[in-house]
Scaffold this active site. Structure first.
Site, PDB file in Angstrom:
ATOM      1  N   HIS A   1       0.873  -1.171   0.000  1.00 27.54           N
ATOM      2  CA  HIS A   1       0.000   0.000   0.000  1.00 27.54           C
ATOM      3  C   HIS A   1       0.916   1.229   0.000  1.00 27.54           C
ATOM      4  O   HIS A   1       2.000   1.183   0.587  1.00 27.54           O
ATOM      5  CB  HIS A   1      -0.838  -0.058   1.273  1.00 27.54           C
ATOM      6  CG  HIS A   1      -1.937   0.950   1.361  1.00 27.54           C
ATOM      7  ND1 HIS A   1      -1.718   2.267   1.678  1.00 27.54           N
ATOM      8  CD2 HIS A   1      -3.274   0.827   1.179  1.00 27.54           C
ATOM      9  CE1 HIS A   1      -2.866   2.910   1.702  1.00 27.54           C
ATOM     10  NE2 HIS A   1      -3.838   2.067   1.405  1.00 27.54           N
TER      11      HIS A   1
ATOM     12  N   ASP B   1       3.047  -4.218   8.304  1.00 27.82           N
ATOM     13  CA  ASP B   1       1.800  -3.492   8.071  1.00 27.82           C
ATOM     14  C   ASP B   1       0.658  -4.492   8.300  1.00 27.82           C
ATOM     15  O   ASP B   1       0.396  -5.345   7.453  1.00 27.82           O
ATOM     16  CB  ASP B   1       1.801  -2.941   6.639  1.00 27.82           C
ATOM     17  CG  ASP B   1       0.485  -2.237   6.298  1.00 27.82           C
ATOM     18  OD1 ASP B   1      -0.463  -2.307   7.103  1.00 27.82           O
ATOM     19  OD2 ASP B   1       0.420  -1.639   5.211  1.00 27.82           O
TER      20      ASP B   1
ATOM     21  N   GLN C   1      -4.514  -5.092   7.206  1.00 26.63           N
ATOM     22  CA  GLN C   1      -5.503  -6.034   6.672  1.00 26.63           C
ATOM     23  C   GLN C   1      -5.472  -7.362   7.413  1.00 26.63           C
ATOM     24  O   GLN C   1      -6.206  -8.278   7.044  1.00 26.63           O
ATOM     25  CB  GLN C   1      -5.268  -6.260   5.162  1.00 26.63           C
ATOM     26  CG  GLN C   1      -5.492  -5.029   4.305  1.00 26.63           C
ATOM     27  CD  GLN C   1      -6.954  -4.589   4.219  1.00 26.63           C
ATOM     28  OE1 GLN C   1      -7.864  -5.350   4.556  1.00 26.63           O
ATOM     29  NE2 GLN C   1      -7.173  -3.345   3.805  1.00 26.63           N
TER      30      GLN C   1
ATOM     31  N   LYS D   1     -10.670   0.085  10.360  1.00 29.51           N
ATOM     32  CA  LYS D   1     -10.877  -1.146   9.588  1.00 29.51           C
ATOM     33  C   LYS D   1     -11.303  -2.298  10.484  1.00 29.51           C
ATOM     34  O   LYS D   1     -11.501  -3.412  10.021  1.00 29.51           O
ATOM     35  CB  LYS D   1      -9.580  -1.527   8.863  1.00 29.51           C
ATOM     36  CG  LYS D   1      -9.175  -0.559   7.755  1.00 29.51           C
ATOM     37  CD  LYS D   1      -7.963  -1.087   7.010  1.00 29.51           C
ATOM     38  CE  LYS D   1      -7.274  -0.031   6.199  1.00 29.51           C
ATOM     39  NZ  LYS D   1      -7.933   0.288   4.931  1.00 29.51           N
TER      40      LYS D   1
ATOM     41  N   CYS E   1      -4.716   2.436  -3.689  1.00 29.85           N
ATOM     42  CA  CYS E   1      -3.457   2.932  -3.119  1.00 29.85           C
ATOM     43  C   CYS E   1      -2.317   1.943  -3.308  1.00 29.85           C
ATOM     44  O   CYS E   1      -1.455   1.794  -2.428  1.00 29.85           O
ATOM     45  CB  CYS E   1      -3.616   3.276  -1.642  1.00 29.85           C
ATOM     46  SG  CYS E   1      -4.820   4.565  -1.361  1.00 29.85           S
TER      47      CYS E   1
END
Ligand SMILES: Cc1ncc(COP(=O)(O)O)c(C=O)c1O
Ligand SMILES: Cc1ncc(COP(=O)(O)O)c(C=O)c1O
Ligand code: FES
Ligand code: FES
Lengths: 150, 432, 432, 150
Positions: free
Chosen positions: B144, B221, B224, B247, B387
């Site tokens: 991303h 990261d 997700q 999220k 993104c």
């Protein structure tokens, strides 16, 4: 199955122009050229204007680029509209198109001025898509600026 | 096939019950019931989360860590309790959890703090974070922009070089290349746990092994993954991890940076201001230990408390079961999409592990037109480059359409979406 | 005496009506009705603000500026409408308003962006922001740490020198000194509009005049003014201004940076990530114009919308009337405190202009003991250094007790507080 | 007019010690010395221990600093408690004091161990003030560490 509103956005004329793009293709040289990018989607267009220096009339508009059906049809319809217009006439049409596009569906585009491009009128109800319809016209506007600044 | 298949999934009746906690899922859009398949961008919020925040404002609102009055003490307690809740959720200690406004800020925090170390801030303790010419930062081609641009900028500011691990055609990382790229010059390896475009789950252990073997720091990261899988930062062995509350059922404006304690305490500050110092003169300042060291100014108090409530909600349902439910939905998505003529799914194909997320290209139809058509029947998906422009370029497309699920997504919704995609093809194709 | 004395103040009946919008003001603390005199730290929130945020989550929540579905379009519209509301509130244009998480972040944004310019980021357009040895940054001795530390750190990173305008004994800025300090080496002047400790209103026009005469940029810390006075950034002539939502009826986690348009568009980005770029490759990126250029990652959407609602509330009451009401309360505070034996008020004395805020020292009684005693009867004040250690040092104290008002504060509350302070002296003194 | 709870926090003994601070003043040299800062308020203390090298017994505790009534009384009470204690005895008392302070009012401090310092027990109900009561004791703990690490 799709709503009449959606049918209004994607009229048959638009889908046809999106598939068979009039004016597609760039020349090695042009009297004015502009490149525009739609930052929300990453799509882009390069647009050229060819001028009759003697009469001051735009003889043709060519473009290349990629984007959604709306953006492609819009460029195609614009390239049908332009030939034979004086520079000031194009500016007038760009302004009229922008006013209609920004109207959120409250102003019908003027057919006298915009010809077949009035089919894009439905786009103005979809705020997120207005930039798609405007992309080619913004490029044309910048190209006109080059012509008038010479 | 998935590691979660041993855990019970959520039953349809259970999902229906959960949905009652999310009133927005009962909205109608363009005359149709909303089918929200954009949770990968931002999730919807249950009432318990909205209530937690409101209750705070109705009864306890005050500035935290300042002043000794009763409301301030209550607010501070709630705020720090939320930190404990989030710390437990990812297997960390309280003082290893730094509040940020989103994952993006968390990554920037680490990158800027390293930049500050490179300029000599933080003294000898921070020297290990300093970068200069000859040093390398490694990311992947699937990142991303949030996990790419801060490193590009850090490289540009310090003279370090940014390198990246390329992707195989199936959307997995080229681990052979990773092994060749990660070496003695590598100072940081930053990569995503789960791709927000491909739905792939990256092999964290292998990558951490490669990085730690050469003494490089690892930033994960977890944007997700934290909402969808159970996450244990200690067993994953990463040095830093970031994720965003919005999220995972929490409001916007709150995110988390996890950092190993000794690293956070050695890292120079990033944002400076109130509530993060011990002594300030006109000439200089002494900074508090982590996490306060990184929490300058008035914090996102109600949002932290709401994130705590969101984590409580997720924990009550069970991350293992959520993951199992979403793995099923992911399978259904990919199988359904693969069966539609002209549709190409990016990333792992049918039969390979993925989360409840799929991005796809429809031959000859722009993703924005696909999205518009689906929206017309109330189906919310995301269109564009998500993104991740370099990733899209790698697969030869400018944009894709993405459907992404969450615990409240039903199989019926997935089916409606699939029917919608099929009709999209007909609609734009029928006029040919 | 105050510029607002021509405007009608709020009547007691009106204040009572307004208070109904703030349910927390009806709480009881330690058996007493809450007397909240800590609005300078953070304000309470009216129901309309809480409702605006909740309504957003119940009906419109989606990721903004991304995706074309209906909820996303609605969310984007609300989010941008809030920007317009805030822009009008301070007399700016929409694209001159950047969302931050608080004022602290806004100041750090400018300082870091200038640091980036100093490292060559942003090219020739950004050269005017570059700092190096010989350049000077000027602040004042009364700054909150938020408007001091980011500049100290920037000076340390770039080699520039930090200088400061000293204070007179009455808590006003020494303008004679300011005129001597601000000179051709000055690149930035950063100062607070209203002191969070002294309650003084600084002479913005004079200071801007001095700075602009030498080509220096001016950043105004409007944290304590935006909530309480009507503010027009254009007529003030400042280049940048920052403030925090949580001090002006909005939730935590949202703040504002105003910047003159051409400056914002020339300044290099600070945080980088999603939604602020046009094109990204593995090698570099092109950034969007302001404000998107500075809004990396998922934004504080619901908090921005809530700040819009807060501004609507303030505007409906009228900033001029709020200022007049608070000027009255400020007068009452100072006169009452000055009449108590052993109490010394910092800053302008009786008869001089100040906002509804007063910090004081009680001879022989530590501020935390004062605060504890007052809290025992439900009166919430702030104690400590109020994130202004150099200011306290200047006045020879380590900490003070601060009472601060807002539109919902009554004169009865001020009187109760004054009685409480008098009893504090008795309580701690009676045992002598 | 003040509540009984507040009277519990500020007992007469505490107010007396806060005013007349026992052990106040530092020597030119000491066997161990620690400086501690309370970051929430900016108050600080410097504390010294003096040891009888032969018996291993702490002979006296001196300190200087500023802070609220609780912190000053706590240091004063500690300096009354310490003389004559072996190092391990001080450690035991610090531990017992900490346990009571962290108990949010659930554990009464042990008078056998802590003597007059039990009057500080009420502080444990005020989370924000626990650091005040602990300040001197944390300084003593660090000083003890220096003694045992020698
Ligand atoms: C004058 C002043 N500047 C800056 C700040 C910092 O604001 P925030 O903590 O919301 O970033 C404050 C409030 O704490 C303040 O009063
Ligand atoms: C993988 C990944 N990383 C980073 C981000 C950025 O998160 P945020 O925008 O909340 O900072 C996202 C989501 O947009 C994401 O999916
Ligand atoms: S979506 Fe890119 S131009 Fe329409
Ligand atoms: S308030 Fe500083 S030690 Fe108690």
């Amino acid at each position: 199955m799709s709503s009449t509103e959606l049918q209004g956005l994607y009229q048959q004329v638009i889908l046809d122009h999106a598939r068979e793009r009039h004016g597609f293709g760039l020349a090695a040289a042009a009297d004015a050229q502009s490149h525009q990018l739609n930052p929300t989607c990453g799509d882009e267009i390069t647009l050229q204007l060819h001028l009759d220096e003697v009469t001051g009339v735009i003889t043709s508009l060519g473009w290349e680029g990629h984007g959604c059906a709306i953006s492609q049809a819009s460029a195609s319809l614009l390239s049908d509209l332009v030939p034979g217009l004086p520079v000031a006439g194009l500016t007038e049409r760009i302004d009229a198109f922008r006013v209609a596009m920004r109207s959120k569906g409250t102003i019908e585009p003027d057919e006298e001025l915009l010809g077949d491009a009035v089919v894009l009128g439905g786009t103005s109800r979809y705020i997120a898509r207005v930039k798609c319809a405007m992309l080619a016209w913004v490029a044309a506007e910048e190209a006109v600026l080059q012509l008038t600044e010479r | 096939m998935t590691t979660t298949s041993l855990v019970d999934s959520l039953s349809p009746a259970e999902v229906d019950r959960l949905r009652l906690d999310f009133p927005v899922l009962g909205e109608r859009v363009n005359g149709h019931p909303l089918v929200y398949l954009d949770s990968g961008a931002t999730s919807q919020k249950p009432l318990s989360v909205l209530d937690a925040e409101r209750e705070y404002y109705l009864h306890e609102n005050a500035a935290v860590h300042r002043g000794a009055h009763t409301l301030a003490a209550l607010a501070t307690e709630r705020f720090e309790d939320a930190r404990t809740t989030v710390a437990r959720f990812v297997g960390a200690r309280d003082d290893e959890i730094v509040w940020t406004s989103n994952a993006t800020e968390g990554i920037n925090l680490v990158a800027y703090a390293m930049g500050n170390a490179s300029l000599g801030r933080g003294g000898a303790a921070a020297a290990r974070f300093a970068l200069g010419e000859g040093d390398e930062i490694v990311v992947t081609e699937m990142e991303h922009h949030a996990n790419l641009l801060p490193w590009q900028e850090l490289a540009a500011r310090t003279g370090a070089t940014l390198r990246y691990i390329p992707l195989a055609d199936d959307g997995t990382l080229r681990l052979d290349e990773a092994a060749a790229i990660i070496g003695s010059r590598t100072k940081v390896l930053a990569f995503t746990h789960v791709s927000n475009v491909l739905g792939t789950i990256n092999p964290v252990a292998e990558l951490v092994g490669l990085a730690h073997a050469v003494g490089a720091l690892v930033l994960l990261d977890a944007c997700q993954s934290a909402p969808h899988l159970s996450l244990d930062v200690v067993s994953l062995g990463v040095d830093f991890a970031v994720f965003s509350g919005h999220k995972m059922l929490a409001p916007t404006g709150i995110g988390v940076l996890y950092g190993r304690r000794e690293l956070l305490n050695a890292l120079p500050p990033f944002l400076t201001g109130g509530s993060m110092i011990t002594t300030v003169t006109m000439q200089g300042a002494e900074y508090l230990p982590a996490p306060q060291r990184f929490e300058a100014g008035t914090q996102k108090v109600s949002q932290s408390i709401a994130l705590g409530a969101a984590v409580d909600y997720l924990t009550a349902v069970g991350l293992g079961r959520i993951a199992a439910h979403e793995a099923e939905l992911g399978r259904r998505l990919v199988e359904g999409l693969a069966a539609i003529d002209g549709v190409r799914v990016l990333g792992p194909g049918v039969g390979h592990e993925r989360v409840g997320l799929a991005s796809f290209d429809v031959a000859g139809i722009h993703s924005h037109d696909v999205g518009q058509f689906l929206d017309d029947r109330g189906i919310a998906v995301r269109v564009g480059h998500h993104c991740a422009q370099p990733l899209h370029r790698r697969f030869g497309v400018v944009s894709t359409t993405r459907a992404s699920t969450y615990l409240y997504t039903t199989t019926d919704e997935v089916d409606e979406f699939l029917a919608g995609v099929a009709e999209t093809v007909t609609f734009f194709g029928a006029h040919a």
